[in-house]
Motif scaffolding. Structure first.
Motif, PDB file in Angstrom:
ATOM      1  N   SER A  13       0.845  -1.193   0.000  1.00 10.91           N
ATOM      2  CA  SER A  13       0.000   0.000   0.000  1.00 10.91           C
ATOM      3  C   SER A  13       0.878   1.240   0.000  1.00 10.91           C
ATOM      4  N   TYR A  14       0.394   2.245  -0.709  1.00 12.01           N
ATOM      5  CA  TYR A  14       0.993   3.578  -0.601  1.00 12.01           C
ATOM      6  C   TYR A  14      -0.073   4.469   0.017  1.00 12.01           C
ATOM      7  N   GLY A  15       0.144   4.883   1.237  1.00 14.11           N
ATOM      8  CA  GLY A  15      -0.894   5.639   1.941  1.00 14.11           C
ATOM      9  C   GLY A  15      -2.145   4.801   2.034  1.00 14.11           C
ATOM     10  N   ALA A  16      -3.256   5.357   1.588  1.00 15.94           N
ATOM     11  CA  ALA A  16      -4.522   4.630   1.674  1.00 15.94           C
ATOM     12  C   ALA A  16      -4.741   3.732   0.453  1.00 15.94           C
ATOM     13  N   LYS A  17      -3.830   3.837  -0.512  1.00 19.39           N
ATOM     14  CA  LYS A  17      -4.038   3.118  -1.770  1.00 19.39           C
ATOM     15  C   LYS A  17      -3.294   1.780  -1.761  1.00 19.39           C
ATOM     16  N   THR A  18      -4.043   0.694  -1.897  1.00 17.37           N
ATOM     17  CA  THR A  18      -3.425  -0.636  -1.986  1.00 17.37           C
ATOM     18  C   THR A  18      -3.201  -0.965  -3.451  1.00 17.37           C
ATOM     19  N   VAL A  19      -1.945  -1.129  -3.832  1.00 19.55           N
ATOM     20  CA  VAL A  19      -1.657  -1.369  -5.251  1.00 19.55           C
ATOM     21  C   VAL A  19      -1.396  -2.845  -5.543  1.00 19.55           C
ATOM     22  N   VAL A  20      -1.013  -3.607  -4.514  1.00 19.65           N
ATOM     23  CA  VAL A  20      -0.922  -5.068  -4.646  1.00 19.65           C
ATOM     24  C   VAL A  20      -1.608  -5.645  -3.422  1.00 19.65           C
ATOM     25  N   SER A  21      -2.522  -6.576  -3.677  1.00 21.81           N
ATOM     26  CA  SER A  21      -3.406  -6.978  -2.599  1.00 21.81           C
ATOM     27  C   SER A  21      -3.461  -8.494  -2.410  1.00 21.81           C
ATOM     28  N   ASP A  22      -2.991  -8.974  -1.266  1.00 25.39           N
ATOM     29  CA  ASP A  22      -3.137 -10.399  -0.895  1.00 25.39           C
ATOM     30  C   ASP A  22      -2.716 -11.365  -1.994  1.00 25.39           C
ATOM     31  N   LEU A  23      -1.593 -11.097  -2.569  1.00 25.44           N
ATOM     32  CA  LEU A  23      -1.176 -11.858  -3.743  1.00 25.44           C
ATOM     33  C   LEU A  23      -0.516 -13.187  -3.366  1.00 25.44           C
TER      34      LEU A  23
END
Ligand SMILES: Nc1ncnc2c1ncn2[C@@H]1O[C@H](COP(=O)(O)OP(=O)(O)O)[C@@H](O)[C@H]1O
Ligand SMILES: [Mg+2]
Length: 306
Positions: A13-23
């Protein structure tokens, strides 16, 4: 089969933004793993985490059966990578560029340079200044550099970006050859389905940071099989005739006259004639099936990757 790479619940995550999730992804020894996703899907971020260049927000990475955390240097000795565009000294030739890299990294010997250049087909051009190289040659030089320390795994982030179709094909052939001759495992990202389709034996589909599917190429092909889509006056009787007269059981009855025949796709004339001769009328027949592109579009909710 040995597991080369395994991530579990890998997240960035960058701040509130998750860019890769539970991969959760798994690369086995000998795989050419195609990591497919449109621009912004999170491919580079994932590969950078695997290379230990950025720290995951959560989750684990195992390389060669060992957690990456705390063992980064050992793992990197066994990995070659091109994550960003490979930079070279343009006024130096290919061999000197590789030699500088080799000495900087404290690895390999001079012979490994020739060997790496040979592997990528640049031995003849080794005395040419890199500024005279085409983009395709530079990319191959990047691969040569990644090969210097005899890695078991090559991680390549969109290695064919910017190449023309001929250059792309050369790259694919190079990867297949390195996989076959040297037993190198590949993790290759791309936003082009057509690229991955022609190369990978395993495909991971990343969409908005989530791995939607991880699938063998063969399984994927089966899911995207073509068939003759028939509408007949009596589908059960039609099925019986297909079994008796054409010796096939490779069909699915779809109800209300519908029947999908996965066999004899090249002989619609024969199929309709046999059915008619045996008292089943054919109202409609067409060749149908999901292309890989269709399949991908359905998975990603209609957003094309290409
Ligand atoms: N350092 C960063 N800070 C904030 N957002 C980032 C950073 N790096 C990447 N992103 C965002 O993460 C998303 C995934 O990027 P990236 O991994 O480069 O995707 P891909 O390689 O699949 O095109 C993008 O929306 C990108 O803007
Ligand atoms: Mg990227």
């Amino acid at each position: 089969m040995k597991t080369i790479l395994q991530t579990s619940r890998l997240t960035k995550s960058y701040g509130a933004k998750t860019v890769v999730s539970d991969l959760n992804m798994t690369v086995q020894q000998g795989d050419i793993y195609g990591f497919l996703g449109q621009n912004g899907a999170g491919k580079t971020t994932t590969l950078r985490m695997i290379m230990g260049l950025i720290r995951p927000s959560a989750g684990e990475i195992e390389l060669f059966g060992t957690p990456l955390h705390g063992n980064k240097n050992k793992a990197m000795e066994r990995i070659g990578a091109i994550i960003e565009y490979p930079g070279f000294y343009l006024n130096l030739n290919a061999a000197d560029n590789l030699d500088i890299h080799r000495r900087m990294m404290g690895m390999g010997n001079r012979e490994s340079i020739e060997e790496a250049l040979e592997a990528v087909g640049l031995l003849e051009a080794k005395h040419q200044k890199v500024k005279q190289y085409s983009l395709g040659m530079k990319q191959r030089l990047g691969i040569a550099r990644a090969l210097l320390h005899h890695p078991e795994l090559l991680i390549l982030d969109e290695p064919t970006n910017g190449l023309d179709p001929g250059g792309m094909k050369e790259m694919r052939q190079l990867f297949l050859e390195l996989a076959r001759k040297r037993g190198i495992t590949f993790l290759i990202s791309s936003h082009l389905l057509s690229e991955i389709e022609q190369l990978a034996n395993k495909i991971g589909i990343l969409h908005r940071g989530c791995l939607l599917e991880e699938i063998d190429y063969e399984t994927l092909q089966k899911k995207t099989r073509n068939y003759l889509d028939l509408n007949v006056t009596d589908e059960k009787k039609a099925a019986f005739i297909l079994e008796q007269k054409l010796g096939t059981t490779d069909y699915v009855i779809a109800g209300s006259g519908g029947l999908r025949l996965y066999d004899h796709l090249d002989r619609p004339d024969l199929v309709s004639m046999l059915l008619a001769q045996n008292g089943v009328g054919v109202r409609e027949m067409r060749l149908a099936g999901d292309s890989l592109e269709d399949y991908f579009l359905k998975l990603t909710g209609g957003e094309s990757s290409a």
